[in-house]
Enzyme design. Structure first.
Site, PDB file in Angstrom:
ATOM      1  N   SER A   1       0.849  -1.185   0.000  1.00 23.37           N
ATOM      2  CA  SER A   1       0.000   0.000   0.000  1.00 23.37           C
ATOM      3  C   SER A   1       0.880   1.228   0.000  1.00 23.37           C
ATOM      4  CB  SER A   1      -0.912   0.012   1.233  1.00 23.37           C
ATOM      5  OG  SER A   1      -1.784   1.130   1.204  1.00 23.37           O
TER       6      SER A   1
ATOM      7  N   HIS B   1      -2.683   7.144  -4.667  1.00 23.45           N
ATOM      8  CA  HIS B   1      -2.747   5.954  -3.816  1.00 23.45           C
ATOM      9  C   HIS B   1      -2.711   4.718  -4.703  1.00 23.45           C
ATOM     10  CE1 HIS B   1      -5.626   2.751  -2.442  1.00 23.45           C
ATOM     11  NE2 HIS B   1      -4.800   2.750  -1.416  1.00 23.45           N
TER      12      HIS B   1
ATOM     13  N   VAL C   1      -2.105  -3.188  -3.787  1.00 24.42           N
ATOM     14  CA  VAL C   1      -2.306  -4.516  -4.365  1.00 24.42           C
ATOM     15  C   VAL C   1      -2.191  -5.525  -3.224  1.00 24.42           C
ATOM     16  CG1 VAL C   1      -1.670  -4.125  -6.777  1.00 24.42           C
ATOM     17  CG2 VAL C   1       0.135  -4.459  -5.104  1.00 24.42           C
ATOM     18  N   ARG C   2      -3.117  -6.469  -3.166  1.00 23.16           N
ATOM     19  CA  ARG C   2      -3.202  -7.335  -1.993  1.00 23.16           C
ATOM     20  C   ARG C   2      -3.692  -8.732  -2.363  1.00 23.16           C
ATOM     21  NH1 ARG C   2      -7.133  -3.447  -2.006  1.00 23.16           N
ATOM     22  NH2 ARG C   2      -9.290  -4.199  -2.159  1.00 23.16           N
TER      23      ARG C   2
ATOM     24  N   HIS D   1      -5.748   7.730 -16.995  1.00 20.10           N
ATOM     25  CA  HIS D   1      -6.740   6.728 -17.391  1.00 20.10           C
ATOM     26  C   HIS D   1      -6.302   5.913 -18.606  1.00 20.10           C
ATOM     27  CE1 HIS D   1     -10.081   7.236 -14.593  1.00 20.10           C
ATOM     28  NE2 HIS D   1      -9.705   8.507 -14.508  1.00 20.10           N
TER      29      HIS D   1
ATOM     30  N   HIS E   1     -21.469  11.578   2.225  1.00 15.85           N
ATOM     31  CA  HIS E   1     -21.724  12.735   3.092  1.00 15.85           C
ATOM     32  C   HIS E   1     -21.273  14.047   2.446  1.00 15.85           C
ATOM     33  CE1 HIS E   1     -17.515  11.928   4.060  1.00 15.85           C
ATOM     34  NE2 HIS E   1     -17.443  13.115   4.647  1.00 15.85           N
TER      35      HIS E   1
END
Length: 307
Positions: free
Chosen positions: A96, A110, A113-114, A149, A179
């Site tokens: 991360s 940010h 990858v996990r 992109h 919110h």
């Protein structure tokens, strides 16, 4: 979710460590200071290494952390939609990173990858990949957003024509703050629960996402890191960083997983910016560069078709 055959977790760990080295080296080539390398162990099992660069000439803070942890009970944030693995032992690993450049014209970014494996006592192991990358500009430039992109689309292209559209849309939904009724930034890619096509294909996609991060971000940073700015731009950057904090502490699944699994708090909250400000009921002046961010970018858009 189907149970799948055993997987090669060591190959994933090896890739994550190599990617951390590669990203660290790329950042240090642009900087006057080096990363602090902080290896840590977790009492419940596993550990990791957090690399944090602070108060640099380019980055006010940059963090790149790799973790590999074990646990006896799956955290609620990972098992809420999978009751069959609730309470199962697990193994989780990931990289991360969050970069907060000093210049307000350079975007925050940010990447994560996990890989996670659950091993129920009375069933076969269940695994999946997740991750992605996203961009949070304060003063958006069309060419930067297009480059971001286009590179994200290139990362997805070998895996099917619909992969970019699917994960771009997922990113828009995930990084949305109800919110505030706005997206955190201009999006990118987000995927989770990936095991379709088997381990090798899923792992190949994870590597493609990880490998495309630097080509997506570094050209933007090079264009913007020396752009002139004044106190107005700086104060707006600090104000908008508040949105980043709000999202990470209220909605982000990775933050919740880390805290619920009793991960290392310093490493989990490494993503937060070093300086931030809030202001009551603030609105940008009509026709200002700050207003353009709100009017044109803080909502889901098909940038590759519209810009």
């Amino acid at each position: 979710m189907p149970t799948l055959k055993p997987v090669d977790a060591s190959a994933v760990k090896g890739y994550l460590n190599e990617l951390q080295d590669r990203i660290t080296q790329a950042v240090e080539k642009t900087e006057s200071v080096k990363f602090r390398r902080d290896a840590w162990q977790r009492a419940e099992g596993g550990g990791g290494e957090s690399r944090v660069l602070s108060d640099g000439g380019v980055f006010e803070r940059a963090g790149v952390s790799v973790s590999h942890v074990f646990g006896d009970k799956m955290p609620p944030s990972a098992s809420a939609s999978r009751p069959e693995i609730a309470g199962a032992p697990f193994e989780a690993m990931g990289l991360s990173l969050v970069f907060h450049p000093r210049n307000p014209h350079a975007p925050t970014t940010h990447c994560n990858v996990r890989f996670l494996v659950a091993r129920p006592v009375d069933g076969a192991e269940v695994w999946w990949f997740g991750g992605g990358f996203d961009l949070t500009p304060y003063y958006p430039y069309d060419e930067d957003v297009l480059h971001w992109h286009r590179t994200a689309r290139e990362a997805c292209a070998p895996f099917g024509a619909q992969r970019y559209e699917r994960y771009k849309s997922w990113c828009d939904r995930y990084f949305f703050m109800p919110h505030r009724n706005e997206t955190r930034g201009v999006g990118g890619l987000f995927f989770d629960d990936l095991n379709e096509g088997g381990f090798e294909q899923s792992f190949a996609f994870l590597r493609s996402v990880g490998d495309h991060f630097l080509p997506a971000f570094m050209p933007i940073l090079e264009r913007r890191k020396q752009h002139p700015y004044g106190e107005r731009e700086r104060q707006f950057q600090l104000y908008r960083r508040g949105r980043y904090v709000e999202f990470n502490l209220v909605y982000d699944r990775g933050t919740l997983f880390g805290l619920q699994s009793r991960g290392r708090t310093e490493s989990i909250l490494m993503s937060l910016p070093p300086l931030v400000r809030w202001e009551y009921d603030w609105h940008p002046a009509a026709g200002s560069p700050e207003a353009r961010l709100y009017e044109e970018f803080l909502r889901p858009r098909d940038y590759l078709a519209e810009l």
